[in-house]
Design a protein around this motif. Structure first.
Motif, PDB file in Angstrom:
ATOM      1  N   GLU A  65       0.837  -1.209   0.000  1.00  0.00           N
ATOM      2  CA  GLU A  65       0.000   0.000   0.000  1.00  0.00           C
ATOM      3  C   GLU A  65       0.868   1.254   0.000  1.00  0.00           C
ATOM      4  N   TYR A  66       1.943   1.238   0.773  1.00  0.00           N
ATOM      5  CA  TYR A  66       2.878   2.362   0.763  1.00  0.00           C
ATOM      6  C   TYR A  66       3.444   2.575  -0.646  1.00  0.00           C
ATOM      7  N   LEU A  67       3.885   1.478  -1.278  1.00  0.00           N
ATOM      8  CA  LEU A  67       4.468   1.590  -2.613  1.00  0.00           C
ATOM      9  C   LEU A  67       3.471   2.181  -3.608  1.00  0.00           C
ATOM     10  N   ALA A  68       2.207   1.823  -3.455  1.00  0.00           N
ATOM     11  CA  ALA A  68       1.188   2.278  -4.398  1.00  0.00           C
ATOM     12  C   ALA A  68       0.880   3.761  -4.284  1.00  0.00           C
ATOM     13  N   THR A  69       1.315   4.400  -3.203  1.00  0.00           N
ATOM     14  CA  THR A  69       1.053   5.837  -3.061  1.00  0.00           C
ATOM     15  C   THR A  69       1.921   6.667  -3.985  1.00  0.00           C
ATOM     16  N   GLY A  70       3.079   6.132  -4.395  1.00  0.00           N
ATOM     17  CA  GLY A  70       4.018   6.914  -5.189  1.00  0.00           C
ATOM     18  C   GLY A  70       4.806   7.922  -4.367  1.00  0.00           C
ATOM     19  N   LEU A  71       4.689   7.859  -3.047  1.00  0.00           N
ATOM     20  CA  LEU A  71       5.396   8.788  -2.167  1.00  0.00           C
ATOM     21  C   LEU A  71       6.774   8.239  -1.780  1.00  0.00           C
ATOM     22  N   PRO A  72       7.695   9.118  -1.385  1.00  0.00           N
ATOM     23  CA  PRO A  72       8.967   8.644  -0.842  1.00  0.00           C
ATOM     24  C   PRO A  72       8.736   7.792   0.406  1.00  0.00           C
ATOM     25  N   ILE A  73       9.534   6.730   0.551  1.00  0.00           N
ATOM     26  CA  ILE A  73       9.408   5.820   1.691  1.00  0.00           C
ATOM     27  C   ILE A  73      10.746   5.729   2.403  1.00  0.00           C
ATOM     28  N   VAL A  74      10.737   6.024   3.703  1.00  0.00           N
ATOM     29  CA  VAL A  74      11.911   5.835   4.549  1.00  0.00           C
ATOM     30  C   VAL A  74      11.727   4.523   5.297  1.00  0.00           C
ATOM     31  N   SER A  75      12.590   3.549   5.016  1.00  0.00           N
ATOM     32  CA  SER A  75      12.492   2.235   5.656  1.00  0.00           C
ATOM     33  C   SER A  75      13.281   2.222   6.952  1.00  0.00           C
ATOM     34  N   VAL A  76      12.582   1.845   8.033  1.00  0.00           N
ATOM     35  CA  VAL A  76      13.223   1.690   9.335  1.00  0.00           C
ATOM     36  C   VAL A  76      12.929   0.264   9.785  1.00  0.00           C
ATOM     37  N   HIS A  77      13.702  -0.661   9.253  1.00  0.00           N
ATOM     38  CA  HIS A  77      13.536  -2.075   9.579  1.00  0.00           C
ATOM     39  C   HIS A  77      14.790  -2.829   9.154  1.00  0.00           C
ATOM     40  N   ASP A  78      14.892  -4.049   9.583  1.00  0.00           N
ATOM     41  CA  ASP A  78      15.993  -4.923   9.219  1.00  0.00           C
ATOM     42  C   ASP A  78      16.014  -5.095   7.695  1.00  0.00           C
ATOM     43  N   MET A  79      17.141  -4.857   7.070  1.00  0.00           N
ATOM     44  CA  MET A  79      17.233  -4.972   5.628  1.00  0.00           C
ATOM     45  C   MET A  79      17.122  -6.420   5.149  1.00  0.00           C
ATOM     46  N   GLU A  80      17.181  -7.387   6.069  1.00  0.00           N
ATOM     47  CA  GLU A  80      16.992  -8.790   5.710  1.00  0.00           C
ATOM     48  C   GLU A  80      15.515  -9.160   5.640  1.00  0.00           C
ATOM     49  N   ASN A  81      14.614  -8.246   6.024  1.00  0.00           N
ATOM     50  CA  ASN A  81      13.174  -8.512   5.944  1.00  0.00           C
ATOM     51  C   ASN A  81      12.757  -8.832   4.512  1.00  0.00           C
ATOM     52  N   LEU A 105      10.534  -6.201  -2.138  1.00  0.00           N
ATOM     53  CA  LEU A 105       9.569  -5.355  -2.832  1.00  0.00           C
ATOM     54  C   LEU A 105      10.089  -3.934  -3.025  1.00  0.00           C
ATOM     55  N   LEU A 106      10.912  -3.490  -2.091  1.00  0.00           N
ATOM     56  CA  LEU A 106      11.308  -2.090  -2.039  1.00  0.00           C
ATOM     57  C   LEU A 106      12.574  -1.748  -2.821  1.00  0.00           C
ATOM     58  N   ARG A 107      13.456  -2.707  -3.017  1.00  0.00           N
ATOM     59  CA  ARG A 107      14.813  -2.377  -3.477  1.00  0.00           C
ATOM     60  C   ARG A 107      14.846  -1.643  -4.818  1.00  0.00           C
ATOM     61  N   ASP A 108      13.855  -1.845  -5.683  1.00  0.00           N
ATOM     62  CA  ASP A 108      13.850  -1.171  -6.989  1.00  0.00           C
ATOM     63  C   ASP A 108      12.911   0.027  -7.034  1.00  0.00           C
ATOM     64  N   TYR A 109      12.389   0.426  -5.895  1.00  0.00           N
ATOM     65  CA  TYR A 109      11.471   1.557  -5.855  1.00  0.00           C
ATOM     66  C   TYR A 109      12.261   2.858  -5.980  1.00  0.00           C
ATOM     67  N   PRO A 110      11.942   3.718  -6.922  1.00  0.00           N
ATOM     68  CA  PRO A 110      12.762   4.909  -7.173  1.00  0.00           C
ATOM     69  C   PRO A 110      12.829   5.899  -6.017  1.00  0.00           C
ATOM     70  N   LEU A 111      11.866   5.875  -5.111  1.00  0.00           N
ATOM     71  CA  LEU A 111      11.855   6.825  -3.995  1.00  0.00           C
ATOM     72  C   LEU A 111      12.001   6.102  -2.659  1.00  0.00           C
ATOM     73  N   TRP A 112      12.936   5.143  -2.628  1.00  0.00           N
ATOM     74  CA  TRP A 112      13.194   4.376  -1.397  1.00  0.00           C
ATOM     75  C   TRP A 112      14.424   4.933  -0.705  1.00  0.00           C
ATOM     76  N   PHE A 113      14.264   5.211   0.580  1.00  0.00           N
ATOM     77  CA  PHE A 113      15.347   5.748   1.395  1.00  0.00           C
ATOM     78  C   PHE A 113      15.521   4.837   2.614  1.00  0.00           C
ATOM     79  N   ALA A 136      16.051  15.930   1.640  1.00  0.00           N
ATOM     80  CA  ALA A 136      16.764  16.619   0.555  1.00  0.00           C
ATOM     81  C   ALA A 136      16.058  16.387  -0.784  1.00  0.00           C
ATOM     82  N   ALA A 137      15.581  15.155  -1.008  1.00  0.00           N
ATOM     83  CA  ALA A 137      14.869  14.856  -2.253  1.00  0.00           C
ATOM     84  C   ALA A 137      13.556  15.631  -2.337  1.00  0.00           C
ATOM     85  N   LEU A 138      12.942  15.877  -1.193  1.00  0.00           N
ATOM     86  CA  LEU A 138      11.691  16.635  -1.162  1.00  0.00           C
ATOM     87  C   LEU A 138      11.910  18.130  -1.394  1.00  0.00           C
ATOM     88  N   GLN A 139      13.092  18.610  -1.068  1.00  0.00           N
ATOM     89  CA  GLN A 139      13.401  20.021  -1.309  1.00  0.00           C
ATOM     90  C   GLN A 139      13.541  20.300  -2.801  1.00  0.00           C
TER      91      GLN A 139
END
Length: 446
Positions: free
Chosen positions: A345-361, A366-374, A393-396
């Motif tokens: 659902e987050y990905l479908a918004t088209g908004l920037p996403i800041v991931s705060v979780h274990d990168m092994e999740n 799903l997220l690694r190729d998303y253009p606005l993934w931080f 910075a990307a939002l500025q």
């Protein structure tokens, strides 16, 4: 072509606000939209009004052709009910003994604490529905896993097992709950062997199940979570902002979720006295809605600059929330099997996403190729702060092409797109003579 009849077993269904209801609602709706007659067996909604709350607007999203049959919970949710007027003397005077007695009694028919009590009333309802209008296919969504037992109540009718989690192991810690050669493991193996299909939400859980039960691996499918467009779902405007608003939407699992790490990183990124950004939290502060004192202190307006909590939100209003923020915070529990119901659902918004979780999740796939993934590459205050600063910075100075690519990428997770091919397979299976299934005569009642 005749309309096949699907019996859908879902312990929680709208208006329940349990985390499972979004997938259950979407799957039932997808079958109805495909031309199936759908009957849902679920718990009487009065139970949810006593436990975790209800969302009547979500109930409005259920396809109007779906028939819902509410069933008494059989006492499965009794430990969660807090109406002291209903407590027996035994429960009041010896609460631990009362709970243990209830646990033992519930496991007589099915090996699951408390929820095993739902097997008998739900199975009786399933047989009654089948007698009234023959069922061509059963789908059971779990947990609780007693739903799988109910699915076998109709002798000779093919069934599908939809694992939203894992019965055999803990998807957060990875700890094994039972081995394949244990009594419960042998029961699960039998259920899997007799199934028409077995669904999993990600490849990590599916692969582990294929390793544990290789004889049933050919029945296993990855049917990932997707997003269900809500009123107002639309491409976000590309606008520059010096003071971004971040948003989090979901149920907080404080014990397993890096919330404190996020708050420390937030303070490091923007400082206690800085007006540079805000973060708005919406949703329940725990699965039950009863938050700990620690969580209440965090969200009570004490000491976290820019933090705002505005309570739960109806599923039908989530698009408005997404439209009110500039970027999203994805907080997830740790564990390689965790995808997170909100990720698509987050990905479908088209908004920037800041991931705060274990990168092994599993969510990372799903997220690694998303253009606005931080992503926060490390769950440290500085690692999280860096991800927040990069997003700010990307939002500025937003790049319209990057925003366009993010929107296009996210739309591939539309749930109907994910469900259409597997439902087509099941339509073929439902059209077959169920008596030809080789295991039909060998099944044992749960």
């Amino acid at each position: 072509m005749t309309r096949p009849h699907l019996l859908y077993i879902a312990f929680a269904f709208p208006p329940s606000t349990a985390s499972s209801v979004y997938r259950c609602t979407a799957v039932a709706n997808a079958f109805a939209q495909d031309g199936w007659d759908v009957t849902v067996v679920t718990v009487d909604p009065k139970v949810w009004s006593q436990i975790s709350g209800v969302d009547e607007k979500l109930a409005e999203s259920v396809h109007p052709a779906i028939r819902i049959v509410p069933v008494n919970d059989g006492g499965a949710e009794e430990p969660a009910k807090g109406d002291l007027r209903r407590y027996s003397r035994f429960r009041i005077e010896a609460p631990y003994l009362w709970k243990d007695a209830l646990r033992r009694r519930s496991r007589r028919d099915f090996p699951e604490d408390f929820h095993g009590a739902w097997l008998k009333p739900a199975s009786e309802a399933a047989r009654s529905i089948h007698a009234e209008k023959p069922v061509d296919m059963v789908m059971a969504s779990a947990s609780p896993y007693v739903a799988f037992g109910v699915a076998r109540a109709l002798e000779g009718v093919p069934y599908v097992m939809d694992y939203r989690d894992a019965w055999a192991f803990n998807t957060i810690s990875g700890a094994e709950d039972f081995t394949p050669d244990s009594a419960v493991g042998k029961r699960e193996a039998e259920y899997l062997r007799d199934a028409a299909q077995v669904w999993f939400v990600n490849s990590q859980i599916r692969d582990e199940y294929a390793r544990r039960y290789p004889g049933s691996a050919h029945l296993m499918r990855v049917v990932a979570n997707g997003f269900d467009p809500q009123p107002g779902h639309a491409r976000p405007a590309v606008r520059s902002t010096e003071r971004p608003t971040f948003g989090y939407l979901g149920t907080l699992q404080y014990v397993n979720m890096p919330l404190q790490e996020f708050l420390d990183g937030w303070g490091s990124a923007f400082g206690p006295d800085s007006p540079q950004a805000e973060v708005h939290f919406r949703g329940k502060l725990s699965a039950s809605g009863a938050a700990s004192a620690e969580v209440l202190q965090i969200f009570g307006g004490n000491g976290v600059a820019g933090l705002r909590y505005d309570g739960p939100i109806s599923k039908r209003e989530v698009a408005d929330f997404y439209g009110s923020v500039d970027a999203l915070i994805l907080l997830l529990s740790n564990g390689k099997y965790v995808t997170g119901g909100k990720t698509a659902e987050y990905l479908a918004t088209g908004l920037p996403i800041v991931s705060v979780h274990d990168m092994e999740n599993a969510a990372t796939d799903l997220l690694r190729d998303y253009p606005l993934w931080f992503p926060a590459k490390e769950l440290t205050p500085e690692g999280i702060a860096n991800a927040l600063r990069d997003c700010a910075a990307a939002l500025q100075d937003p790049d319209p092409e990057r925003w366009e690519a993010a929107w296009i990428y996210g739309q591939q997770f539309l749930r109907s797109t994910i469900l259409e091919p597997v439902i087509a397979e099941l339509r073929d299976i439902a059209g077959q003579d169920a008596i030809r299934r080789p295991a039909a005569e060998e099944r044992t009642q749960a």
